[in-house]
Scaffold this active site. Structure first.
Site, short mmCIF file in Angstrom:
data_model
loop_
_atom_site.label_atom_id
_atom_site.label_comp_id
_atom_site.label_asym_id
_atom_site.label_seq_id
_atom_site.Cartn_x
_atom_site.Cartn_y
_atom_site.Cartn_z
N LYS A 1 -6.10 13.07 47.47
CA LYS A 1 -6.33 14.23 46.59
C LYS A 1 -7.80 14.32 46.18
CE LYS A 1 -6.11 15.16 42.09
NZ LYS A 1 -7.08 16.26 42.04
N GLU B 1 -10.01 18.99 42.15
CA GLU B 1 -9.66 20.42 42.25
C GLU B 1 -10.90 21.30 42.24
OE1 GLU B 1 -8.92 18.19 40.02
OE2 GLU B 1 -8.65 19.00 37.99
N GLY C 1 -13.16 7.87 39.14
CA GLY C 1 -13.30 8.94 38.15
C GLY C 1 -13.57 8.33 36.78
N GLY C 2 -13.32 9.12 35.75
CA GLY C 2 -13.63 8.68 34.39
C GLY C 2 -12.69 7.58 33.90
N THR D 1 -9.32 8.80 32.37
CA THR D 1 -8.34 9.17 33.40
C THR D 1 -7.81 7.91 34.09
OG1 THR D 1 -9.59 11.20 33.75
CG2 THR D 1 -7.96 10.66 35.40
N GLY D 2 -8.69 6.97 34.34
CA GLY D 2 -8.28 5.71 34.98
C GLY D 2 -7.20 5.01 34.17
N GLU E 1 -12.27 2.70 40.19
CA GLU E 1 -13.73 2.69 40.09
C GLU E 1 -14.08 3.72 39.03
OE1 GLU E 1 -17.05 3.58 39.92
OE2 GLU E 1 -17.31 4.27 41.99
N CYS F 1 -21.73 7.50 38.98
CA CYS F 1 -21.08 6.49 38.14
C CYS F 1 -22.02 5.32 37.86
CB CYS F 1 -19.79 6.02 38.77
SG CYS F 1 -20.02 5.43 40.44
N GLU G 1 -20.62 7.45 28.38
CA GLU G 1 -21.09 8.00 29.66
C GLU G 1 -21.28 9.51 29.51
OE1 GLU G 1 -18.35 8.19 33.09
OE2 GLU G 1 -19.97 7.29 34.24
O1 TXE Z 1 -13.11 13.48 35.82
P1 TXE Z 1 -11.70 12.82 36.06
P2 TXE Z 1 -13.54 14.75 34.98
C1 TXE Z 1 -16.46 10.72 34.17
C2 TXE Z 1 -17.62 11.43 33.55
C3 TXE Z 1 -17.08 12.76 33.24
C4 TXE Z 1 -15.68 12.42 32.86
C5 TXE Z 1 -14.68 13.52 33.00
O2 TXE Z 1 -17.99 10.77 32.37
O3 TXE Z 1 -17.76 13.38 32.20
O4 TXE Z 1 -15.31 11.38 33.73
O5 TXE Z 1 -14.81 14.14 34.26
C6 TXE Z 1 -8.11 13.54 38.81
N1 TXE Z 1 -3.82 11.67 36.69
N2 TXE Z 1 -16.48 10.73 35.61
O6 TXE Z 1 -12.56 15.15 33.96
O7 TXE Z 1 -10.69 13.30 35.11
C7 TXE Z 1 -8.90 14.80 38.96
O8 TXE Z 1 -8.08 15.84 39.45
C8 TXE Z 1 -4.27 11.55 37.94
C9 TXE Z 1 -16.95 9.53 36.20
O9 TXE Z 1 -13.94 15.77 35.93
O10 TXE Z 1 -11.93 11.37 36.13
C10 TXE Z 1 -9.97 14.38 39.96
O11 TXE Z 1 -9.43 14.39 41.28
N3 TXE Z 1 -5.41 12.11 38.36
C11 TXE Z 1 -16.82 9.50 37.63
C12 TXE Z 1 -10.24 12.93 39.54
O12 TXE Z 1 -9.10 12.52 38.81
C13 TXE Z 1 -6.16 12.78 37.47
C14 TXE Z 1 -16.63 10.69 38.43
C15 TXE Z 1 -11.48 12.71 38.70
O13 TXE Z 1 -11.35 13.42 37.51
C16 TXE Z 1 -5.74 12.94 36.14
C17 TXE Z 1 -16.14 11.83 37.69
C18 TXE Z 1 -4.51 12.35 35.75
N4 TXE Z 1 -4.06 12.42 34.50
C19 TXE Z 1 -16.10 11.81 36.33
N5 TXE Z 1 -6.67 13.66 35.48
C20 TXE Z 1 -17.22 8.30 38.36
N6 TXE Z 1 -17.12 7.13 37.75
O14 TXE Z 1 -17.62 8.39 39.51
C21 TXE Z 1 -7.64 13.96 36.36
N7 TXE Z 1 -7.33 13.45 37.58
#
Ligand code: TXE
Length: 491
Positions: A175, A178, A228-229, A232-233, A250, A284, A385
């Protein structure tokens, strides 16, 4: 692109069962550049069923490594041959400067090649245990893997996830974010074209709280890998407890870039810009906290500000642009809010931090690169962050204080040290609680070396042999070379 971009499930390009679609935006001008189908939990479930069948019934789990390698080398070649097209599409969708998108395509192809090569290399161990027993340890694919990636490196993150998973013999439900699905869609067209069997690699499009959550909680998914964030992790980790999934995360960072007074001054300034402002700061591992030795603070900041003001911000496809827009209006506002917060907290804004509204950029999500000094360790701009072009500066007196400040966040992803004293450089790095580090450099990343964080920056490692092993289960096989009775029970 065609008018409606679809998902790739079980070897077919399909619409969402519920018939929903989503517009994809160019962050440089806010315009719609494509419409894609918007999947939901039930679409993800179809992909899971296909991946399960492909793994257990269609024989992917027994596919010889040499065949998995062949497919992946072909994928790398196909991608590389289309570097120009993929790079432009990535810039259009993500915003990043074209030269960065071109690097991403090259890096993605190299990542696929690395894992294609690794597929056929030795992975097991043997032990001479107690005679007449012989023990073999083999690595086997985990099974069905769910993979969720963010929007900052859409194509490259796809390679980091799909490369090791498919090379190790797993099947996948992938995935993309979006916000940035376009290069992943084109990558899956290549996956189809080079001949991956149906159901082995599935692409599901949709939001995190629908498709993403389903991937995290689905009982037939054996592993979930996420970039990701941290927030969310955490929710993915909780959703994954139901069937005790194998998890790789990560997550975020607030990484220190430590400059000692004895560093090569101009080199350190130059790397500091690269550490924080590459990819608009949406990285990140970004060196988002500059830790600088007191005696050179003022001179260093003066030079850094001078160079920061000259960074050319604009649409990524434009010639000479060095920094593109942020990914979305929402994210831009989040970053601008942090700038306001920094001022309220009492930090001194040395440059930037405004939305750029002139020069035809008003429809995009452009923010001037910003630097804050006069910070204290407890400020939110120092601890959280921001994930944008905002650098916070912290001053230190000596090595001990530098290390204490460097480690003083919930994160532990990356860190760098600049000094001409080799022993000091290594001494400091060894005290950093972080997984990715540099001495006299910041940010270069290699497919061969493990990528991942300590503390709340994640679990597990990507890339290298470590990243491959994250997609394997380990089995011990004990063989009796003299199959006579054991004779434990006498009668
Ligand atoms: O990222 P999300 P967002 C950090 C950065 C940013 C914050 C929020 O600080 O400001 O996160 O960004 C999927 N269950 N990073 O909201 O939510 C989502 O669809 C399962 C750090 O845009 O982390 C996308 O595919 N999946 C970072 C992915 O998670 C879920 C990179 C990343 O989105 C979900 C990006 C859920 N409940 C943001 N909610 C890094 N470390 O590289 C969202 N997703």
């Amino acid at each position: 692109m065609e008018s409606l971009e679809k998902m790739y499930i079980d070897g077919q390009w399909v619409s969402a069962l519920a018939g929903k679609t989503r517009n994809i935006i160019n962050p440089a001008d806010g315009c719609v550049i494509a419409t894609v189908v918007e999947g939901a939990a039930e679409d993800a479930q179809l992909a899971v069923a296909a991946a399960k069948r492909a793994f257990y019934e269609d024989g992917w789990m027994e596919t010889p490594p040499v065949e998995r390698a062949r497919l992946m080398f072909a994928l790398a070649d196909a991608l590389e041959q289309r570097t120009d097209k993929f790079a432009k599409l990535e810039t259009l969708n993500n915003g990043k400067a074209l030269r960065e998108a071109e690097c991403d395509v090259g890096d993605a192809a190299a990542c696929f090649r690395y894992y294609a090569g690794l597929a056929t290399k030795p992975h097991g161990q043997t032990y001479d245990v107690v005679d007449p027993m012989q023990t073999l340890v083999v690595r086997e694919p985990i099974g069905v893997c769910g993979q969720i990636v963010p929007w900052n490196y859409p194509l490259l993150m796809a390679a980091w996830k799909l490369g090791p998973a498919l090379a190790a013999g797993n099947t996948v439900i992938f995935k993309p974010s979006e916000l940035t699905p376009l290069t992943a869609i084109k990558l899956f067209e290549l996956i189809e074209a080079v001949g991956y069997p149906k159901g082995v690699a599935n692409l599901v499009l949709g939001a995190g709280n629908t498709v993403g959550q389903e991937i995290a909680k689905n009982y037939d998914i054996d592993k979930v890998a996420f970039t990701g964030g941290t927030t969310t992790g955490r929710s993915i980790m909780m959703a994954a407890t139901g069937n005790i999934k194998n998890i790789s995360l990560e997550l975020g960072g607030k990484s220190p870039n430590i400059i000692f007074a004895d560093a090569d001054f101009e080199a350190a300034v130059d790397w500091t810009l690269f550490a924080i402002f590459i990819n608009q700061g949406e990285v990140c591992s970004a060196g988002s906290r500059l830790l600088i030795e007191e005696s050179i603070h003022d001179e260093f900041i003066e030079r850094l500000v001078e160079r920061t003001k000259k960074i050319k911000v604009g649409p990524g496809l434009e010639e000479g642009v060095e920094m593109g827009p942020l990914i979305s209006e929402t994210h831009m506002n989040r970053v601008l809010d942090y700038v306001e917060l920094g001022k309220k907290e009492g930090a001194k804004l040395m440059c930037g931090g405004q939305r750029i509204l002139g020069d035809g950029l008003e429809k995009g999500y452009f923010v001037e690169p910003a630097i804050f000094t006069n910070t204290t360790p407890d400020m939110r701009i120092v601890q959280e962050e921001i994930f944008g072009p905002v650098l916070v500066v912290q001053k230190f007196k000596d090595e001990k204080e530098a290390i204490a400040l460097a480690n003083n966040t919930i994160y532990g992803l990356a860190g760098g040290v600049f000094t001409q004293d080799g022993a000091k450089g290594l001494r400091v790095i060894k005290k950093l609680r972080a997984g990715i580090t540099w001495i006299n450099a910041y940010n270069p990343t290699y497919n061969e070396a493990p990528w991942g964080g300590y503390k709340q920056s994640g679990i597990g490692r990507e890339l290298g042999t470590f990243g491959f092993e994250e997609y394997t289960e380990v089995k011990q096989i004990n063989i009796n070379l003299d199959p006579s009775p054991i004779g434990w029970f006498k009668n």
